[in-house]
Scaffold this motif. Structure first.
Motif, short mmCIF file in Angstrom:
data_model
loop_
_atom_site.label_atom_id
_atom_site.label_comp_id
_atom_site.label_asym_id
_atom_site.label_seq_id
_atom_site.Cartn_x
_atom_site.Cartn_y
_atom_site.Cartn_z
N ARG A 109 -3.28 -20.46 -9.50
CA ARG A 109 -2.96 -20.27 -8.01
C ARG A 109 -1.94 -20.31 -7.39
NH1 ARG A 109 -1.96 -25.29 -7.36
NH2 ARG A 109 -1.61 -25.83 -9.43
N ARG A 112 2.99 -22.85 -2.71
CA ARG A 112 3.15 -22.98 -2.26
C ARG A 112 5.16 -23.50 -1.49
NH1 ARG A 112 -1.18 -22.54 1.23
NH2 ARG A 112 -3.44 -21.96 0.02
N ARG A 128 -4.03 -14.83 -2.20
CA ARG A 128 -4.49 -14.72 -3.05
C ARG A 128 -6.35 -14.60 -2.80
NH1 ARG A 128 -3.17 -14.57 -8.44
NH2 ARG A 128 -4.48 -15.35 -9.47
N ASP A 129 -6.99 -14.77 -2.02
CA ASP A 129 -8.78 -14.73 -2.27
C ASP A 129 -8.86 -14.34 -0.76
OD1 ASP A 129 -8.83 -17.00 -0.40
OD2 ASP A 129 -9.25 -18.65 -1.05
N VAL A 240 3.17 -17.50 -9.18
CA VAL A 240 1.75 -18.60 -8.87
C VAL A 240 2.21 -19.00 -9.65
CG1 VAL A 240 0.28 -16.70 -8.64
CG2 VAL A 240 0.18 -16.30 -10.59
N ASP A 243 -4.18 -22.61 -13.19
CA ASP A 243 -4.71 -23.84 -13.11
C ASP A 243 -4.94 -23.86 -14.27
OD1 ASP A 243 -6.44 -25.09 -12.42
OD2 ASP A 243 -7.74 -23.99 -10.86
N CYS A 277 -4.73 -17.74 -16.66
CA CYS A 277 -4.78 -19.27 -16.99
C CYS A 277 -4.35 -19.18 -18.05
CB CYS A 277 -5.74 -20.04 -17.32
SG CYS A 277 -7.09 -19.42 -17.95
#
Length: 402
Positions: A109, A112, A128-129, A240, A243, A277
């Protein structure tokens, strides 16, 4: 065998494709929290945002592929808990799925900025997406002002796309130079010069104090020294985080990601972790890699080991970044380098920066120098490499080492 993959990524699809190739009988389910058919993420900040490719062109596999290969794809569904004792997964839609092999491809993720300094204002974006890309494409209009927080590859790629669309762009970087964590000063110098030539302002060694807010939206960025940069929108590219929430709740071992062994097994032998991950052994250290190569190759190795093989994952990493007219291709991993040697490429303006630890060749950053990039990959894969002295010699032919 029932195999369930959590995540709709490169890694997830590489695993599913390889497992189906190796086993006609395996029952394969992919759980993706995205509403869309699984797609490639790297082009989002590059070719997709620039309009060079359509969504259909970045889809990893068409819908018909899942049907033809008897792979169940559940979209818009999240795994909420793993019951390791019963080998079952609880889903957000209330279903429970059993597994013999579980694969965690949960990705990472974006970091932020804290809410207290304005990081969650509606026009402060991450990249990101697909939804992020669409929001930014709507914002990138000629004459608008953008501040990018973070001088890594994601931030610089977003800066490049915005500047090409006539947006006034300023990049602020807290470290003393851009690309501090991932590239040499030599590569950073080239990238900085490229951006400045296209009108992008880069402020290094510059602290962020807060996002300035008015009427519920960001209108500027206040720097550590008190100066305020006006902004119509802000992009944060500050890295990032893996996750790991699902794995951690299930009691799996965590170490800068979901810890796996050389065969990509977690602390539970029936559960694998792959992609962004996963934290895995690499040259006497534990690392995570955020790249297509890593995701794809991990998926293949995990599929083979799911069926009882004992294949170790020993990658030769590669990465790339597109910025303005620059195609930067990276072969290898430069961790621990102590020497950088620059070599001109065959094409005008092409060059490569070679990384060494002592006489050991670690990696190469190739700037519009595709031939050198391909040769560097081949050398790393073969376990061979030039010395710094050979690279300094313009008459030396890299191919001779093969």
């Amino acid at each position: 065998m029932k195999a369930v993959v959590i995540g709709g990524s490169h890694a997830a699809l590489a695993y599913a494709a390889e497992l189906r190739k190796l086993s006609e009988d395996a029952e394969i389910t992919i759980l993706s929290s995205d509403a869309e058919t699984p797609y490639q993420r790297p082009p989002l900040s590059k070719a997709y945002m620039s309009g060079k490719v359509t969504f259909e062109q970045i889809v990893l596999r068409p819908d018909e592929w899942y049907q033809a290969n008897r792979i169940e794809l559940l979209r818009g569904v999240r795994a909420t808990a793993i019951d390791r004792a019963e080998r079952r997964i609880h889903l957000s839609n209330g279903e429970i799925r059993a597994y013999d092999r579980l694969v965690l491809a949960t990705g990472a993720r974006p970091r932020r900025l804290p809410e207290a300094i304005g990081g969650l204002l509606p026009n402060v974006f991450v990249m990101r997406d697909l939804a992020d890309a669409h929001h930014l494409m709507a914002e990138m209009v000629e004459g608008r002002r953008l501040v990018v927080v973070g001088g890594g590859y994601i931030g610089l790629e977003a800066a490049s796309e915005a500047a090409k669309k006539g947006v006034s762009v300023t990049v602020i970087e807290a470290a003393d130079r851009i690309l501090k964590r991932v590239a040499s000063a030599e590569t950073a110098d080239d990238v900085r010069a490229l951006h400045k030539a296209h009108g992008v302002t880069i402020l290094e060694d510059t602290a962020l104090a807060r996002i300035v807010e008015k009427d519920g939206a960001a209108v500027g960025v206040e720097l550590g020294g008190g100066e305020v940069l006006p902004a119509d929108f802000v992009i944060t590219g500050i890295g990032v985080v893996p996750d790991i929430a699902l794995a951690e709740t299930a009691g799996l071992e965590i170490a800068n990601g979901i810890k796996v062994d050389l065969q990509l097994k977690t602390s539970d032998e029936t559960i694998f972790a792959i992609g962004d991950c996963a934290c895995f052994p690499y040259h006497d250290q534990m690392i995570r890699l955020e790249s297509v190569q890593n995701a794809n190759d991990m998926g293949i190795v995990a599929a083979r080991n799911s069926l009882g093989e004992a294949v170790d994952y020993r990658p030769v990493p590669w990465f790339w970044s597109d910025q303005f007219e620059l195609k930067l291709q990276i072969a290898g991993l430069n961790t621990g380098y102590d020497t950088v040697v620059t070599r001109a490429g065959a094409r005008e303006g092409a060059k490569s920066h070679f990384y060494f630890r002592g006489n050991d060749f670690l990696a190469a950053d190739c700037l519009n120098d595709g031939a050198t990039y391909m040769m560097s990959r081949r050398l790393l894969e073969a376990g061979k490499g030039p010395t710094p002295e050979q690279i300094r010699d313009p008459s030396f032919v890299l191919k001779s080492l093969l």
